[in-house]
Design a protein around this motif. Structure first.
Motif, PDB file in Angstrom:
ATOM      1  N   HIS A 161       0.813  -1.212   0.000  1.00  0.00           N
ATOM      2  CA  HIS A 161       0.000   0.000   0.000  1.00  0.00           C
ATOM      3  C   HIS A 161       0.853   1.272   0.000  1.00  0.00           C
ATOM      4  CE1 HIS A 161       0.939   0.946   4.198  1.00  0.00           C
ATOM      5  NE2 HIS A 161       0.863  -0.359   4.430  1.00  0.00           N
ATOM      6  N   GLY A 162       0.165   2.404   0.000  1.00  0.00           N
ATOM      7  CA  GLY A 162       0.833   3.691  -0.057  1.00  0.00           C
ATOM      8  C   GLY A 162       0.915   4.409   1.276  1.00  0.00           C
ATOM      9  N   LEU A 163       1.440   5.618   1.227  1.00  0.00           N
ATOM     10  CA  LEU A 163       1.634   6.465   2.405  1.00  0.00           C
ATOM     11  C   LEU A 163       0.295   6.788   3.059  1.00  0.00           C
ATOM     12  CD1 LEU A 163       3.871   8.125   3.914  1.00  0.00           C
ATOM     13  CD2 LEU A 163       3.241  10.046   2.432  1.00  0.00           C
ATOM     14  N   ASP A 172       0.787  -4.584   6.116  1.00  0.00           N
ATOM     15  CA  ASP A 172       0.908  -3.182   6.493  1.00  0.00           C
ATOM     16  C   ASP A 172       2.387  -2.864   6.688  1.00  0.00           C
ATOM     17  OD1 ASP A 172      -1.827  -3.151   6.507  1.00  0.00           O
ATOM     18  OD2 ASP A 172      -2.054  -2.903   8.673  1.00  0.00           O
ATOM     19  N   LEU A 173       2.876  -1.879   5.965  1.00  0.00           N
ATOM     20  CA  LEU A 173       4.260  -1.464   6.102  1.00  0.00           C
ATOM     21  C   LEU A 173       4.539  -0.988   7.527  1.00  0.00           C
ATOM     22  CD1 LEU A 173       4.617   0.618   2.823  1.00  0.00           C
ATOM     23  CD2 LEU A 173       5.571  -1.659   3.253  1.00  0.00           C
ATOM     24  N   LEU A 232       5.700  -8.213  -7.211  1.00  0.00           N
ATOM     25  CA  LEU A 232       5.388  -7.107  -6.318  1.00  0.00           C
ATOM     26  C   LEU A 232       4.418  -6.169  -7.018  1.00  0.00           C
ATOM     27  CD1 LEU A 232       6.411  -6.025  -3.464  1.00  0.00           C
ATOM     28  CD2 LEU A 232       7.747  -4.383  -4.812  1.00  0.00           C
ATOM     29  N   VAL A 233       3.264  -5.933  -6.398  1.00  0.00           N
ATOM     30  CA  VAL A 233       2.291  -4.971  -6.913  1.00  0.00           C
ATOM     31  C   VAL A 233       2.288  -3.796  -5.944  1.00  0.00           C
ATOM     32  CG1 VAL A 233      -0.080  -4.564  -7.636  1.00  0.00           C
ATOM     33  CG2 VAL A 233       0.919  -6.850  -7.877  1.00  0.00           C
ATOM     34  N   ALA A 234       2.999  -2.750  -6.318  1.00  0.00           N
ATOM     35  CA  ALA A 234       3.322  -1.667  -5.380  1.00  0.00           C
ATOM     36  C   ALA A 234       2.570  -0.406  -5.760  1.00  0.00           C
ATOM     37  CB  ALA A 234       4.824  -1.408  -5.397  1.00  0.00           C
ATOM     38  N   TRP A 235       1.765   0.056  -4.825  1.00  0.00           N
ATOM     39  CA  TRP A 235       0.941   1.240  -5.052  1.00  0.00           C
ATOM     40  C   TRP A 235       1.569   2.459  -4.379  1.00  0.00           C
ATOM     41  CZ3 TRP A 235      -3.526   2.800  -1.462  1.00  0.00           C
ATOM     42  CH2 TRP A 235      -4.174   3.952  -1.962  1.00  0.00           C
ATOM     43  N   SER A 236       1.722   3.540  -5.140  1.00  0.00           N
ATOM     44  CA  SER A 236       2.125   4.835  -4.604  1.00  0.00           C
ATOM     45  C   SER A 236       3.463   4.727  -3.855  1.00  0.00           C
ATOM     46  CB  SER A 236       1.009   5.388  -3.709  1.00  0.00           C
ATOM     47  OG  SER A 236       1.201   6.745  -3.415  1.00  0.00           O
ATOM     48  N   TYR A 237       3.514   5.141  -2.587  1.00  0.00           N
ATOM     49  CA  TYR A 237       4.740   5.025  -1.787  1.00  0.00           C
ATOM     50  C   TYR A 237       5.227   3.580  -1.713  1.00  0.00           C
ATOM     51  CZ  TYR A 237       7.720   5.057   2.389  1.00  0.00           C
ATOM     52  OH  TYR A 237       8.766   4.891   3.271  1.00  0.00           O
ATOM     53  N   GLY A 238       4.319   2.628  -1.835  1.00  0.00           N
ATOM     54  CA  GLY A 238       4.711   1.219  -1.793  1.00  0.00           C
ATOM     55  C   GLY A 238       5.739   0.848  -2.848  1.00  0.00           C
ATOM     56  N   GLY A 239       5.822   1.651  -3.927  1.00  0.00           N
ATOM     57  CA  GLY A 239       6.827   1.389  -4.949  1.00  0.00           C
ATOM     58  C   GLY A 239       8.239   1.438  -4.416  1.00  0.00           C
ATOM     59  N   THR A 240       8.454   2.206  -3.351  1.00  0.00           N
ATOM     60  CA  THR A 240       9.809   2.329  -2.799  1.00  0.00           C
ATOM     61  C   THR A 240      10.302   1.009  -2.206  1.00  0.00           C
ATOM     62  OG1 THR A 240       9.085   3.019  -0.562  1.00  0.00           O
ATOM     63  CG2 THR A 240       9.334   4.743  -2.237  1.00  0.00           C
TER      64      THR A 240
END
Length: 290
Positions: A35-37, A63-64, A102-110
């Motif tokens: 997920h994202g920020l 959850d990050l 990896l399916v990375a959304w928004s900040y999750g791309g980092t």
């Protein structure tokens, strides 16, 4: 196959609790959603219920650190890139899968940057950047983020008073939606809630942590499959900018633009996004990458 996910609280290498969920058959290709920020893995509820995905893949989400139901340490040392990679390894070991996409959304791309910086180059079968920022360093950060979003992030890191902090958290999440007036009120509250449990210090830790994209760029340059998928009406991240900067670094990349899509096309254009994800999975399977 059970219709309910396996839900666990894992312990990462430094003892930070990581909330994680898994669903499906590990013999199938696995998608790990990040997920994202200001968010949590609840954003992917719709994807975890999607029958087309459930037929073809297994799925994990978590959850990050610094977010949602996972630990939120105040110490900046708890946000080192290597620890984000350790969180990912902990997830893989617990649920018993190898070489996920990896399916990375928004900040999750980092998180892709953390994985390649600390783990082997063949850890992932591929990367999907879903309206995502691939790493926290120039030129991607902050140039790929729209000025209003940058201002909201900066104000949350400052946290000068409670009222403005909550106001800016709300404005940040509302910008995700293409049309906030048509969002179910209960759903809006569900997406708002994760950000409210973060302190300004945690926000600073999450946003300012150092990253080195060298190994990520080496990996995509050596043929790791990449899909860059974004909405052309995104108010938060310029997918076109990300694609412009990343494509020259990649040797096996595709770009898909969701017409009229905002920052959460997997929700507002779920059918189209699922179709593109499954095409990407099939492309990897056909190429023999997994």
């Amino acid at each position: 196959m059970s219709s309910e996910p396996v839900v666990k609280t894992l312990q990462s290498s430094d003892g930070t609790p990581i909330h994680a969920e898994f669903m499906g058959d590990v013999q199938k290709p696995c998608l790990v959603f990040v997920h994202g920020l200001n968010m949590s893995s609840v954003a992917f509820d719709g994807m975890f219920r999607d029958s087309s995905l459930l037929r073809e893949v297994c799925m994990a989400r978590y959850d990050l650190r610094g977010h949602g139901r996972s630990g939120k340490p105040e110490d900046p040392e708890a946000y080192k890139s290597s620890l984000y990679a350790d969180d990912f390894v902990t997830l893989m070991r617990e649920f018993g899968y190898t070489k996920p996409i990896l399916v990375a959304w928004s900040y999750g791309g980092t998180i892709s940057c953390d994985i390649y910086a600390s783990l082997s180059a063949d850890t992932l079968a591929g990367v999907v950047y879903l309206c995502a920022v691939p790493y926290i360093a120039p030129p991607m950060f902050p140039d790929s983020i729209t000025p209003p979003t940058v201002a909201l992030i900066q104000s949350q890191m400052a946290g000068t008073d409670v009222a403005s902090y909550l106001r800016d958290k709300t404005a940040f999440i509302d910008a995700i939606w293409q049309d906030i007036d048509n969002v179910d009120y209960r759903l809006r509250l569900t997406w708002l809630a994760p950000g409210f449990v973060q302190t300004p210090q945690v926000m600073r830790n999450v946003v300012t942590r150092p990253q080195d994209p060298t190994k990520l760029l080496e990996a995509v340059g050596n043929g790791v499959p990449v899909l860059m998928l974004y909405g052309d009406a995104d108010k938060m991240v310029s997918g076109a900018f990300v694609a412009e900067k990343m494509q020259p670094c990649c040797t096996n990349a595709e770009v898909h633009v969701v017409k009229g899509g905002g920052h959460a096309p997997f929700f507002e254009h779920q059918e189209e996004v699922v179709r593109e994800l499954l095409k990407f999975v099939d492309r990897i399977k056909t190429s023999g990458k997994p």
